[in-house]
Design an enzyme around this catalytic site. Structure first.
Site, PDB file in Angstrom:
ATOM      1  N   SER A  68     -23.815  17.198  75.702  1.00 49.16           N
ATOM      2  CA  SER A  68     -23.506  18.465  75.031  1.00 49.16           C
ATOM      3  C   SER A  68     -22.337  19.205  75.682  1.00 49.16           C
ATOM      4  O   SER A  68     -21.613  19.934  75.014  1.00 49.16           O
ATOM      5  CB  SER A  68     -24.736  19.371  75.031  1.00 49.16           C
ATOM      6  OG  SER A  68     -25.755  18.769  74.260  1.00 49.16           O
ATOM      7  N   TRP A  69     -22.195  19.008  76.988  1.00 50.58           N
ATOM      8  CA  TRP A  69     -21.055  19.633  77.686  1.00 50.58           C
ATOM      9  C   TRP A  69     -19.732  19.241  77.040  1.00 50.58           C
ATOM     10  O   TRP A  69     -18.795  20.051  76.961  1.00 50.58           O
ATOM     11  CB  TRP A  69     -21.085  19.191  79.157  1.00 50.58           C
ATOM     12  CG  TRP A  69     -19.870  19.540  79.947  1.00 50.58           C
ATOM     13  CD1 TRP A  69     -18.768  18.771  80.177  1.00 50.58           C
ATOM     14  CD2 TRP A  69     -19.625  20.787  80.615  1.00 50.58           C
ATOM     15  NE1 TRP A  69     -17.863  19.447  80.943  1.00 50.58           N
ATOM     16  CE2 TRP A  69     -18.369  20.684  81.226  1.00 50.58           C
ATOM     17  CE3 TRP A  69     -20.366  21.967  80.764  1.00 50.58           C
ATOM     18  CZ2 TRP A  69     -17.812  21.719  81.977  1.00 50.58           C
ATOM     19  CZ3 TRP A  69     -19.806  23.001  81.515  1.00 50.58           C
ATOM     20  CH2 TRP A  69     -18.554  22.870  82.105  1.00 50.58           C
ATOM     21  N   GLU A  70     -19.647  17.993  76.565  1.00 48.31           N
ATOM     22  CA  GLU A  70     -18.404  17.482  75.984  1.00 48.31           C
ATOM     23  C   GLU A  70     -18.211  17.892  74.519  1.00 48.31           C
ATOM     24  O   GLU A  70     -17.150  17.607  73.932  1.00 48.31           O
ATOM     25  CB  GLU A  70     -18.372  15.941  76.070  1.00 48.31           C
ATOM     26  CG  GLU A  70     -18.039  15.387  77.449  1.00 48.31           C
ATOM     27  CD  GLU A  70     -19.198  15.429  78.432  1.00 48.31           C
ATOM     28  OE1 GLU A  70     -20.366  15.378  77.978  1.00 48.31           O
ATOM     29  OE2 GLU A  70     -18.952  15.537  79.647  1.00 48.31           O
ATOM     30  N   LEU A  93     -30.428  19.839  74.333  1.00 44.07           N
ATOM     31  CA  LEU A  93     -30.557  20.123  75.764  1.00 44.07           C
ATOM     32  C   LEU A  93     -32.018  20.412  76.074  1.00 44.07           C
ATOM     33  O   LEU A  93     -32.632  21.303  75.465  1.00 44.07           O
ATOM     34  CB  LEU A  93     -29.686  21.325  76.130  1.00 44.07           C
ATOM     35  CG  LEU A  93     -28.190  20.990  76.200  1.00 44.07           C
ATOM     36  CD1 LEU A  93     -27.337  22.204  75.877  1.00 44.07           C
ATOM     37  CD2 LEU A  93     -27.846  20.439  77.569  1.00 44.07           C
ATOM     38  N   ILE A  94     -32.576  19.619  76.990  1.00 40.18           N
ATOM     39  CA  ILE A  94     -33.977  19.813  77.378  1.00 40.18           C
ATOM     40  C   ILE A  94     -34.006  20.300  78.821  1.00 40.18           C
ATOM     41  O   ILE A  94     -33.394  19.675  79.701  1.00 40.18           O
ATOM     42  CB  ILE A  94     -34.781  18.502  77.216  1.00 40.18           C
ATOM     43  CG1 ILE A  94     -34.678  18.006  75.759  1.00 40.18           C
ATOM     44  CG2 ILE A  94     -36.245  18.727  77.609  1.00 40.18           C
ATOM     45  CD1 ILE A  94     -35.389  16.696  75.481  1.00 40.18           C
ATOM     46  N   SER A  97     -35.494  20.483  85.986  1.00 43.36           N
ATOM     47  CA  SER A  97     -35.957  21.283  87.122  1.00 43.36           C
ATOM     48  C   SER A  97     -34.805  21.913  87.905  1.00 43.36           C
ATOM     49  O   SER A  97     -35.035  22.595  88.900  1.00 43.36           O
ATOM     50  CB  SER A  97     -36.811  20.411  88.036  1.00 43.36           C
ATOM     51  OG  SER A  97     -36.106  19.236  88.342  1.00 43.36           O
ATOM     52  N   THR A  98     -33.562  21.661  87.478  1.00 46.48           N
ATOM     53  CA  THR A  98     -32.422  22.298  88.153  1.00 46.48           C
ATOM     54  C   THR A  98     -31.719  23.249  87.178  1.00 46.48           C
ATOM     55  O   THR A  98     -32.164  23.433  86.051  1.00 46.48           O
ATOM     56  CB  THR A  98     -31.412  21.241  88.646  1.00 46.48           C
ATOM     57  OG1 THR A  98     -30.820  20.613  87.507  1.00 46.48           O
ATOM     58  CG2 THR A  98     -32.078  20.194  89.520  1.00 46.48           C
ATOM     59  N   HIS A 100     -28.865  22.906  85.677  1.00 48.49           N
ATOM     60  CA  HIS A 100     -27.905  22.321  84.738  1.00 48.49           C
ATOM     61  C   HIS A 100     -28.074  22.827  83.310  1.00 48.49           C
ATOM     62  O   HIS A 100     -27.109  23.102  82.612  1.00 48.49           O
ATOM     63  CB  HIS A 100     -28.018  20.790  84.747  1.00 48.49           C
ATOM     64  CG  HIS A 100     -26.891  20.147  85.450  1.00 48.49           C
ATOM     65  ND1 HIS A 100     -26.787  20.134  86.810  1.00 48.49           N
ATOM     66  CD2 HIS A 100     -25.792  19.518  84.974  1.00 48.49           C
ATOM     67  CE1 HIS A 100     -25.676  19.519  87.148  1.00 48.49           C
ATOM     68  NE2 HIS A 100     -25.053  19.142  86.055  1.00 48.49           N
ATOM     69  N   LEU A 125     -23.167  25.356  64.912  1.00 47.75           N
ATOM     70  CA  LEU A 125     -23.897  25.177  66.173  1.00 47.75           C
ATOM     71  C   LEU A 125     -25.154  24.359  65.919  1.00 47.75           C
ATOM     72  O   LEU A 125     -26.165  24.879  65.436  1.00 47.75           O
ATOM     73  CB  LEU A 125     -24.271  26.547  66.752  1.00 47.75           C
ATOM     74  CG  LEU A 125     -25.068  26.527  68.044  1.00 47.75           C
ATOM     75  CD1 LEU A 125     -24.281  25.906  69.184  1.00 47.75           C
ATOM     76  CD2 LEU A 125     -25.496  27.939  68.412  1.00 47.75           C
TER      77      LEU A 125
HETATM   78  N1  RBF Z   1     -26.499  16.516  78.072  1.00 48.96           N
HETATM   79  C1  RBF Z   1     -27.211  16.806  76.955  1.00 48.96           C
HETATM   80  O1  RBF Z   1     -26.670  16.709  75.843  1.00 48.96           O
HETATM   81  N2  RBF Z   1     -28.524  17.181  77.037  1.00 48.96           N
HETATM   82  C2  RBF Z   1     -29.175  17.335  78.232  1.00 48.96           C
HETATM   83  O2  RBF Z   1     -30.358  17.660  78.226  1.00 48.96           O
HETATM   84  C3  RBF Z   1     -28.425  17.075  79.426  1.00 48.96           C
HETATM   85  N3  RBF Z   1     -29.003  17.250  80.633  1.00 48.96           N
HETATM   86  C4  RBF Z   1     -28.282  17.007  81.751  1.00 48.96           C
HETATM   87  C5  RBF Z   1     -28.871  17.199  83.009  1.00 48.96           C
HETATM   88  C6  RBF Z   1     -28.161  16.924  84.163  1.00 48.96           C
HETATM   89  C7  RBF Z   1     -28.823  17.133  85.500  1.00 48.96           C
HETATM   90  C8  RBF Z   1     -26.820  16.437  84.071  1.00 48.96           C
HETATM   91  C9  RBF Z   1     -26.024  16.116  85.325  1.00 48.96           C
HETATM   92  C10 RBF Z   1     -26.241  16.268  82.839  1.00 48.96           C
HETATM   93  C11 RBF Z   1     -26.941  16.528  81.674  1.00 48.96           C
HETATM   94  N4  RBF Z   1     -26.356  16.346  80.424  1.00 48.96           N
HETATM   95  C12 RBF Z   1     -27.067  16.640  79.294  1.00 48.96           C
HETATM   96  C13 RBF Z   1     -25.027  15.706  80.295  1.00 48.96           C
HETATM   97  C14 RBF Z   1     -23.861  16.698  80.219  1.00 48.96           C
HETATM   98  O3  RBF Z   1     -23.852  17.330  78.948  1.00 48.96           O
HETATM   99  C15 RBF Z   1     -22.522  15.925  80.406  1.00 48.96           C
HETATM  100  O4  RBF Z   1     -22.434  14.881  79.446  1.00 48.96           O
HETATM  101  C16 RBF Z   1     -22.365  15.320  81.792  1.00 48.96           C
HETATM  102  O5  RBF Z   1     -22.579  16.302  82.778  1.00 48.96           O
HETATM  103  C17 RBF Z   1     -20.955  14.714  81.978  1.00 48.96           C
HETATM  104  O6  RBF Z   1     -19.946  15.719  81.838  1.00 48.96           O
END
Ligand code: RBF
Length: 170
Positions: A68-70, A93-94, A97-98, A100, A125
């Site tokens: 989702s970050w991307e 996004l679930i 425990s941290t 992020h 969205l």
């Molecule tokens: N991306 C999601 O789309 N959903 C998530 O629940 C999710 N949880 C993440 C948890 C952690 C600890 C990390 C490091 C990344 C997670 N990401 C998740 C991935 C994030 O969106 C991204 O693709 C990566 O951080 C690479 O830039």
């Protein structure tokens, strides 16, 4: 329309009264690949209502990003490389425990709104931010082990994309 015939008014919007002109629209979908089972259901739900509203399948393009970050960057690139009337950004996004979860939610939401306002193109969205996997399954309409499998929010996102694309088209 009577109150009883509009069940979506509780958990989602009532669809727009008209989707006239939807066959002219070109719609993009960018989805993350984390939590794939939920993502697949949400993408399919979005495609279902895009089709019901009258968008032609040949006018829909789908791309993926890792997480989702991307999504904001993926949507921005898709809009710069294709002539589109709206893009739906889909992720799940679930909470872990941290921290992020909080940071990714905040950044991806802001990023998507920024892309929409900067490019003057509707960005829908389509990100679920849930506390448990169970909540994700319910919001994708695939909690089949329960009496009620839930509501697929992708259905609302497909209609929202068409409504907003038609607004921007005028
Ligand atoms: N991306 C999601 O789309 N959903 C998530 O629940 C999710 N949880 C993440 C948890 C952690 C600890 C990390 C490091 C990344 C997670 N990401 C998740 C991935 C994030 O969106 C991204 O693709 C990566 O951080 C690479 O830039």
């Amino acid at each position: 329309m009577t109150a009883t015939s509009a069940p979506h008014s509780i958990k989602g919007p009532v669809p727009a009264p008209s989707f006239e002109g939807a066959e002219r629209l070109r719609i993009g979908i960018v989805h993350a690949r984390w939590n794939k089972e939920v993502i697949d259901a949400l993408v399919n739900g979005t495609l279902e209502t895009l089709g019901k509203a009258g968008v032609l399948s040949e006018n829909i393009i789908i791309e993926s990003v890792p997480g989702s970050w991307e999504l904001p960057f993926g949507v921005q690139m898709m809009l710069s490389q294709h002539n589109l009337d709206a893009v739906v950004a889909i992720g799940t996004l679930i909470k872990g425990s941290t921290m992020h979860f909080e940071y990714i939610c905040e950044s991806s939401f802001h990023g998507l709104q920024r892309v929409a306002l900067d490019t003057r193109k509707p960005v829908i969205l389509g990100i679920l931010t849930v506390l448990t996997e169970e909540q994700a399954l319910q919001r994708a309409g695939i909690a089949h082990h329960l009496d009620d499998p839930g509501h697929n929010h992708g259905h609302d996102w497909g209609y929202a994309a068409v409504e907003m694309a038609l607004k921007a088209y005028k």
